[in-house]
Design an enzyme around this catalytic site. Structure first.
Site, PDB file in Angstrom:
ATOM      1  N   ASP A 262       0.853  -1.183   0.000  1.00 34.85           N
ATOM      2  CA  ASP A 262       0.000   0.000   0.000  1.00 34.85           C
ATOM      3  C   ASP A 262       0.901   1.249   0.000  1.00 34.85           C
ATOM      4  OD1 ASP A 262      -3.092   0.737   0.497  1.00 34.85           O
ATOM      5  OD2 ASP A 262      -1.893   2.039   1.776  1.00 34.85           O
TER       6      ASP A 262
ATOM      7  N   ASP B 276      -6.856  -8.893  -4.267  1.00 32.99           N
ATOM      8  CA  ASP B 276      -6.784  -7.461  -3.974  1.00 32.99           C
ATOM      9  C   ASP B 276      -7.264  -6.672  -5.183  1.00 32.99           C
ATOM     10  OD1 ASP B 276      -6.345  -4.933  -3.050  1.00 32.99           O
ATOM     11  OD2 ASP B 276      -4.172  -4.995  -3.259  1.00 32.99           O
TER      12      ASP B 276
ATOM     13  N   HIS C 295      -6.220  -7.228   0.333  1.00 32.32           N
ATOM     14  CA  HIS C 295      -5.301  -6.095   0.224  1.00 32.32           C
ATOM     15  C   HIS C 295      -4.267  -6.110   1.347  1.00 32.32           C
ATOM     16  CE1 HIS C 295      -3.850  -2.150  -0.844  1.00 32.32           C
ATOM     17  NE2 HIS C 295      -4.143  -1.675   0.352  1.00 32.32           N
TER      18      HIS C 295
END
Length: 301
Positions: free
Chosen positions: A124, A251, A281
């Site tokens: 991320d 994801d 994710h």
């Protein structure tokens, strides 16, 4: 810059997270300083893995990864980004920028901790920040693991599910951080784990970083971060630094970036890029031990 510091008592009951925090000071734009927290686990003389989390999590996310890496003799340095975890939290959303997040993390890892021969593990925002660090400080890094991340320049639109997340975070009167993390997982989350993701934010005003970061992802070609991100892509697309793409299988936010990274970055060639099964994710939460084994095998050969 007005700053919130989460009381230590908020972190009294964290499941499977025995490590005590360390702290360092980094400069704020007003000439003062911010306290940044990090976990330093595993043998001090081991090869270094810099584990960078994203939005809206903190170093707790990596607890199962740390267990595996430390048991394999790897030193794990796991910061809490400014605005998250035990790190100081500027209270105004305008206090956050992509450039500041990169600089705060660089100052901690490369100046304060003086890390060398680093393996970046970024997921991320940990990848958005970390890939910039690698591109701008190649001499300090040995290899990269990109896990559910990318480096957007605003030249291509983000997926619709990301826009839904962004709009919800920006507009919500009250943010349920634990719910946001749980929604990014495919495996059930225990109540005490969900509470651990809420722990850094006992007051709504402390969530300025959580609200700010989605607005800092470049979504147009003239974004303030676009030029620096394009420059980073130029470096990465010419780099032979070993680069492992370790994405999960579920994801919808970043999944499309995996083939892009493998195609454009020379350091990915000749490597067996794993897909982490049954993970969303936040693959560290869903399959942290498996990700830890992948990273350890990559680092130790």
């Amino acid at each position: 810059m007005e700053v919130y510091r989460t009381p230590d008592a908020a972190f009294d009951h964290l499941p499977d997270f025995p490590w005590e925090p360390s702290y360092a000071e980094v400069a704020d734009p007003d000439g003062g300083s911010l306290r940044v927290a990090y976990v330093d686990a595993g043998p001090a003389d081991g090869p270094v893995a810099l584990l960078l989390h994203g939005e809206p999590s903190w170093s707790f996310l990596y607890r199962h990864v740390i267990e595996v890496l430390a048991s394999r003799g790897i030193r794990c340095v796991v910061p809490d980004l400014v605005g998250f975890g035990r790190s100081d939290k500027p209270l105004a959303t305008e206090d956050y920028s992509f450039a500041r997040l990169v600089e705060w993390t660089r100052e901690l890892a490369l100046d304060r901790l003086d890390l060398h021969d680093v393996t970046l593990v970024g997921q991320d925002w940990g990848g958005l920040i970390g890939l910039r660090l690698v591109a701008e400080n190649q001499d300090r890094f040995a290899r990269v693991v990109a896990a559910n991340t990318g480096l957007p320049t605003g030249d291509f639109d983000m997926p619709e599910i990301w826009w839904q997340f962004r709009n919800a975070v920006v507009s919500a009167e009250t943010l349920d951080v634990g719910r946001l993390v749980a929604a990014g997982c495919v495996r059930p989350m225990a109540d005490d784990v969900r509470a651990a993701y809420d722990a850094p934010f006992p007051e709504e005003r402390a969530k300025a970083g959580v609200r700010a970061l989605p607005t800092l992802v470049p979504t147009r070609p003239d974004d303030p971060a676009t030029e620096a991100n394009r420059a980073a892509w130029e470096v990465l697309s010419a780099s032979e630094l070993p680069f492992l793409v370790a994405f999960s299988d579920s994801d919808p936010i970043t999944g499309a970036m995996a083939p892009v990274l493998r195609k454009l970055i020379p350091g990915t060639r000749g490597l067996d890029h794993p897909t982490i099964a049954d993970a969303g994710h936040f693959l560290q939460e869903d399959a942290g031990a498996e990700l830890g084994r992948v990273v350890a095998d990559f680092m130790l050969g």
